[in-house]
Structure formats: C-alpha cells, structure tokens
Enzyme design. Structure first.
Site, short mmCIF file in Angstrom:
data_model
loop_
_atom_site.label_atom_id
_atom_site.label_comp_id
_atom_site.label_asym_id
_atom_site.label_seq_id
_atom_site.Cartn_x
_atom_site.Cartn_y
_atom_site.Cartn_z
N GLU A 1 7.34 0.99 38.44
CA GLU A 1 8.57 1.07 37.75
C GLU A 1 9.03 2.42 37.62
OE1 GLU A 1 7.29 -1.03 33.95
OE2 GLU A 1 6.89 -2.67 35.00
N ASN B 1 6.08 -0.87 43.12
CA ASN B 1 6.17 -1.92 42.33
C ASN B 1 7.43 -1.83 41.35
OD1 ASN B 1 5.56 -4.74 41.98
ND2 ASN B 1 4.53 -4.04 40.01
N HIS C 1 10.37 -11.11 37.56
CA HIS C 1 10.64 -11.55 36.03
C HIS C 1 11.83 -12.01 35.99
CE1 HIS C 1 6.56 -10.24 34.94
NE2 HIS C 1 6.72 -8.98 35.40
N GLU D 1 4.77 -10.39 40.44
CA GLU D 1 4.59 -10.75 39.07
C GLU D 1 5.64 -11.92 38.44
OE1 GLU D 1 4.95 -7.40 36.44
OE2 GLU D 1 3.66 -6.18 37.70
N ASP E 1 7.52 -15.02 37.15
CA ASP E 1 7.52 -15.90 35.82
C ASP E 1 9.21 -16.06 35.73
OD1 ASP E 1 8.25 -13.61 34.36
OD2 ASP E 1 6.31 -13.28 33.49
O1 G3I Z 1 -6.10 -4.86 23.98
C1 G3I Z 1 -5.43 -4.70 22.79
C2 G3I Z 1 -6.23 -5.34 21.79
O2 G3I Z 1 -7.35 -4.46 21.53
C3 G3I Z 1 -5.37 -5.22 20.46
O3 G3I Z 1 -6.06 -5.72 19.31
C4 G3I Z 1 -4.26 -6.03 20.63
C5 G3I Z 1 -3.26 -6.00 19.48
O4 G3I Z 1 -1.88 -5.65 19.83
O5 G3I Z 1 -3.31 -5.36 21.78
C6 G3I Z 1 -4.01 -5.39 22.99
O6 G3I Z 1 -3.42 -4.93 23.96
C7 G3I Z 1 -2.29 -5.54 24.63
C8 G3I Z 1 -2.54 -5.75 26.05
O7 G3I Z 1 -1.42 -6.25 26.69
C9 G3I Z 1 -3.82 -6.47 26.52
O8 G3I Z 1 -3.70 -7.87 25.70
C10 G3I Z 1 -1.02 -4.75 24.06
O9 G3I Z 1 -0.64 -4.60 22.97
C11 G3I Z 1 0.22 -5.64 24.96
O10 G3I Z 1 1.07 -4.61 25.00
C12 G3I Z 1 -0.27 -5.74 26.53
O11 G3I Z 1 0.66 -6.17 27.14
C13 G3I Z 1 0.70 -6.24 28.51
C14 G3I Z 1 1.85 -5.29 29.06
O12 G3I Z 1 1.98 -5.35 30.45
C15 G3I Z 1 2.02 -3.97 28.44
O13 G3I Z 1 3.06 -3.21 28.92
C16 G3I Z 1 0.88 -7.53 28.99
O14 G3I Z 1 -0.29 -8.00 28.78
C17 G3I Z 1 1.01 -7.70 30.48
O15 G3I Z 1 1.34 -8.82 30.94
C18 G3I Z 1 2.31 -6.63 30.87
O16 G3I Z 1 2.33 -6.53 32.38
C19 G3I Z 1 3.36 -5.94 32.78
C20 G3I Z 1 2.93 -5.34 34.21
O17 G3I Z 1 1.80 -4.52 33.89
C21 G3I Z 1 4.09 -4.50 34.79
N1 G3I Z 1 5.25 -5.25 34.85
C22 G3I Z 1 5.97 -6.09 33.65
C23 G3I Z 1 4.72 -6.81 32.98
C24 G3I Z 1 5.18 -7.58 31.74
O18 G3I Z 1 5.50 -6.63 30.92
#
Ligand code: G3I
Length: 494
Positions: free
Chosen positions: A164, A205, A241, A269, A271
């Site tokens: 990104e 990416n 996406h 990725e 969806d």
């Molecule tokens: O691990 C913590 C946990 O300890 C805490 O209790 C909880 C409370 O909010 O948060 C948890 O972390 C979360 C993490 O995912 C793991 O589940 C974050 O808040 C959450 O923001 C994070 O989101 C991820 C996101 O990237 C972050 O930007 C998504 O799962 C993941 O699918 C998403 O993936 C991204 C790719 O890496 C890059 N391209 C876009 C894609 C979608 O946003």
C-alpha cells in the site's frame, strides 16, 4: 538455515504444535475426484495456486483447519506476520504465529505467501512513534526484513515486501519511510529481502489497483523503473477487495500489462462485499463477480495464483470497516459453500458433470454441452458463460460493439473515451473506426493505437486485445478542438 529445517534438525515434530489437527496430511490423501476442490482445480490450470488468508486464532478449530487444508494450496497470515505482531518491541521477535502457519502449510503441502514487511498500518508503537533519522530507519528496516525473511528462507515462496505504497492518484503515500528515507525506500526494501532469501519472489501489493486507473498506473510506472534499475522485484499483488457488481472492466488488461513487463501477478486478498442483508440474487451476482475475477486471472498465464481474504464470511474484516456490508467470501459461517464457491470452482475447470460434456469448468446436468463455464441444465449448449435451461443455444461470435464519446473539453482541446464491449464470445483483438468533425485531429492517445485522418481507426495495444465475453475495455484520446463535437460512423470489428 530456514526455520523449518532448523526445527527438523532438533527433532521437534511439526505436528506437535498443532494438537488436534495433525491429521491433515492424511485428510488430503483421501480420494478426491480430480478438480473437486479449489486447490486441485487451480493446480490443473497451469499449476496455479488458490489460497486463503488464515486467522491464527482459528487454526486450533479442527473444522476451520480441515477446510483450509482441504480446499487451499496456499496460506497467507492475515495478521501474524505483520510488523506489530512479529517485532512488537525493538529487537524482540515473536515467531509463534508465523511458525504455526508455516508448520501448518508444510503439513498440508501448501505454499506460504508472506504478508507483509513494509506497511504504514499495524506498525508497533515504538516504530510508529519513534523519531528516527534516515540512517536509523534504514538500519531498523533492513534488520526487520533480514530477520523475518531469513527465518523463513526456503519456506515462504512469495513476500509482499512493500504494501500500500500509493495514494489514489498514483503518487507516493507519505508513510514513515517515504517521509524519512524518501523515494529510495522501496528499492532498498526489495534489495534487503532479496539478500535475505534470494529464492523468494518479491511482490509489491496494493488495493484499488485492479483496473487501469491513476493508482495502478502509478504502480505500473514505479515497477517499470525498478526493473530498469535492476531492483529484484518479481511480482505485483492486486488485493482485489471489491464491491458487488463492480468488477473493473479492465481487470484482465491491467493484469496483462503487468505480466507484459515479465512480472508475476497474484490476486492477493480477494473479497467481494455486499450491502447486508444478503439475498439469493445478491449471492448470484457475487458468484458472477467471483467468476469474472477468476477468469481474468486465468486469461493471463503469468497470473499465477489467487487468494481469498478469509475463509468464512464471519472471519472477514469487512463488517468492522464498512458498516452495513458483509458476506464477502466463499463459505458461510457454518462452513457451507456459497454460490460464489461453485462459480470459482467451475471457472477453474473443476466441478461436477452429470451426463453430457463439460469443458473448461461449468456445470452440466442431464446432458448438453458446456464450454468455458456457464451452467447447462436439461440439454442445450452454452458457450462462454451464460445459462441455458431446457435446451436452446447461447453463444456464437457476436464480435464487438463500441462507443466513442467526449468526456471532457476545454478551449482548444477535448478528451474522448472509446469503450469496446465483446459480444457473446471473447475476442482477441479489436479495432474501432469513426469520424470526427472536420478539422478536429487527434493529439494523443492511450490504451489504443490511432491511425488515419478522416476515418480514424483505433486498434488494441498489446495488453488489452483480449476481452472476455460481455466484458468492456476502455481507451482514450485527446484532440485539438474543444466546443461542439460530433463523432459519427462508429463501428467495431473483432
Ligand atoms: O490482536 C488484537 C487483540 O489483542 C485486541 O483485543 C483486538 C481489539 O480490537 O484487536 C486485535 O487486533 C486486530 C487485528 O486485526 C487482529 O485481529 C485489530 O484491531 C484489527 O484492526 C486488525 O485488522 C486487520 C487489518 O488488516 C488491520 O489493518 C484485519 O484483521 C486484516 O484482515 C486486515 O488485512 C488487510 C491487509 O493486511 C492489507 N490489505 C487490506 C486488508 C484489509 O484491511
């Protein structure tokens, strides 16, 4: 030495890390008809992979883990290989989630797609808030890359090295590296990754780069210049996406133009989100969209794999970020296949045939013939997608149709768009003829070669001649005259 080879050397059984799921290797040896899973069908399509982003906390759920093992030939860590997780404090590495995934993949004969090394999001606090000089940040980044890529050298086949890096207009995102190190940070990151594992294929990416647009053109120009400089970059990841009904018409042409640079392209990725609640017509539209995405990749030999961003709808990041949207994946929360799953499997040439003949995917029930996808029920013939029920024929070469329209004008100039839509068969080259008003001449064009005066002929360029059935590709040109305009005599031939 790679992480897995080190583990073997100290005699630790990889399966011991995965209590309850060590049966996967044998699950896969049970007889499966050829092409009956996504991984098998994708492998039959030129050795491609079909992958999934894995939620680390679900790997201990045997139903989840079994389905990941059975259907997918590649896994991406949804979060656990990101900087925030893997180097939460400076110099302290947490390998647990990454190791778990690599072990899982090894047990199930899957590739691992590494995600991601340099990204503005999910940075640990020490990195995000640290006030580093260029030299310090360079050292920190090189160390991160060399530790992470080095640990999994030989085990991770592809890495998203930079994620990104672009704004929507194609300019560089002002992330910490851009602000501190400047333009060179991307080339430096690729060189560091290459030094840590010369066998890994290194990707850049991004999202919203699936169609030909300002952002994907910014990315295209950057990778061209990296290649010119001899930077070790091997592929481009298009995140994909998407929104229901909005598969970009230029997806295939965009993949092709990157492939024409000698790069691999992976849809990293995928969806396709919809406004909730879902219903059967939305799910059918989603199936059509997934089919179109799959076909666009299959049409380009260097599009070597596709990955969906999560297993079940409930595993997806989408509802957390896009309020009111959801259901973007291939499986329901109770692990049932959605229509989109069947569409992907059929586009990959897998799926069921009951009587009749099926070529290149699709589903044939009770006789009939299906070629290149589509569904035939109770006889009839379907060519190049579409649905035939109770006999009848859909298909035949309808060539193409085209429109040429003015989309902008200013004193002394105008901009036009050419839209070419394939008929009920795919086409592998096109030309559009038309006349402008007297005295109006073409000064510049893109995505087409224009020739002639009086009658002007626009023909496809190398990367956009192939247009799928019913798909549209666009090109454009500028002229020397603004004001009133008339375009006449438009015709299209394929
Ligand atoms: O691990 C913590 C946990 O300890 C805490 O209790 C909880 C409370 O909010 O948060 C948890 O972390 C979360 C993490 O995912 C793991 O589940 C974050 O808040 C959450 O923001 C994070 O989101 C991820 C996101 O990237 C972050 O930007 C998504 O799962 C993941 O699918 C998403 O993936 C991204 C790719 O890496 C890059 N391209 C876009 C894609 C979608 O946003």
């Amino acid at each position: 030495m790679s992480f897995l080879r080190r583990r073997a050397a100290v005699g630790v059984a990889a399966g011991a890390l995965l209590a309850g799921v060590a049966v996967f290797g044998s699950t896969l040896t049970t007889a499966q008809a050829a092409g009956s899973t996504l991984r098998e069908a994708a492998a039959d399509e030129g050795g491609r992979f079909y992958g999934v982003a894995v939620n680390d906390s679900m790997l201990s759920n045997s139903q989840y883990a079994n389905l990941v093992a059975q259907e997918f030939s590649s896994v991406t860590a949804e979060n656990v290989m990101k900087w925030e997780t893997i180097q939460p404090s400076q110099g302290q590495f947490n390998w647990s989630g990454g190791d778990r995934l690599v072990n899982f993949a090894q047990q199930n004969n899957q590739k691992v797609y590494g995600h991601t090394l340099v990204w503005h999001s999910q940075m640990p606090g020490w990195l995000e808030n640290g006030n580093f000089s260029a030299a310090q940040l360079r050292q920190i980044t090189n160390n991160h890359i060399s530790q992470v890529v080095g640990r999994y050298a030989g085990d991770i086949e592809r890495w998203d090295v930079v994620n990104e890096a672009f704004n929507e207009d194609g300019t560089r995102r002002q992330n910490k590296w851009q602000q501190t190190i400047g333009d060179g940070y991307i080339a430096e990151a690729f060189r560091a990754a290459n030094a840590a594992d010369p066998s890994a294929k290194l990707f850049i990416n991004d999202y919203n780069v699936e169609g030909i647009n300002s952002k994907s053109t910014g990315m295209y120009n950057l990778v061209r210049s990296l290649l010119d400089q001899g930077v070790p970059i091997h592929g481009v990841g298009l995140q994909t996406h998407l929104i229901l009904g909005q598969v970009p018409s230029s997806l295939q042409q965009n993949i092709q133009r990157f492939a024409d640079l000698g790069l691999e392209v992976v849809l990293t990725e995928i969806d396709i989100r919809m406004q909730m609640p879902s219903d059967s017509s939305k799910l059918q539209q989603q199936a059509n969209d997934f089919r179109a995405v799959t076909q666009a990749c299959l049409a380009v030999s260097r599009c070597t794999g596709m990955t969906v961003w999560g297993l079940r709808d409930g595993d997806s990041w989408v509802p957390d970020v896009f309020q009111g949207y959801g259901a973007p994946l291939l499986f329901t929360d109770s692990y049932q296949k959605k229509p989109a799953y069947d569409a992907v499997l059929s586009a990959l040439g897998g799926g069921a045939t009951t009587g009749g003949t099926t070529t290149n995917g699709g589903t044939t029930t009770n006789g009939g013939t299906t070629t290149n996808g589509g569904t035939t029920t109770n006889g009839g013939t379907t060519t190049n997608g579409g649905t035939t029920t109770n006999g009848g024929t859909t298909g035949g070469n309808q060539g193409c149709t085209a429109t040429v329209s003015q989309v902008n004008q200013w004193p002394g100039g105008a901009q036009y768009e050419i839209r070419v839509t394939a008929g009920s068969s795919s086409i592998s080259g096109w030309s559009v003829s038309f006349q402008l008003r007297s005295g109006e001449t073409v000064t510049q064009s893109w995505n087409a070669q224009l020739s002639g005066s009086g009658t002007i002929t626009a023909t496809n360029v190398s990367y956009n001649g192939n247009v799928g059935a019913g798909q549209t590709t666009t090109a454009g040109f500028l002229t020397n005259q603004g004001g009133s305009h008339s375009v006449s005599g438009v015709s299209c031939s394929a």
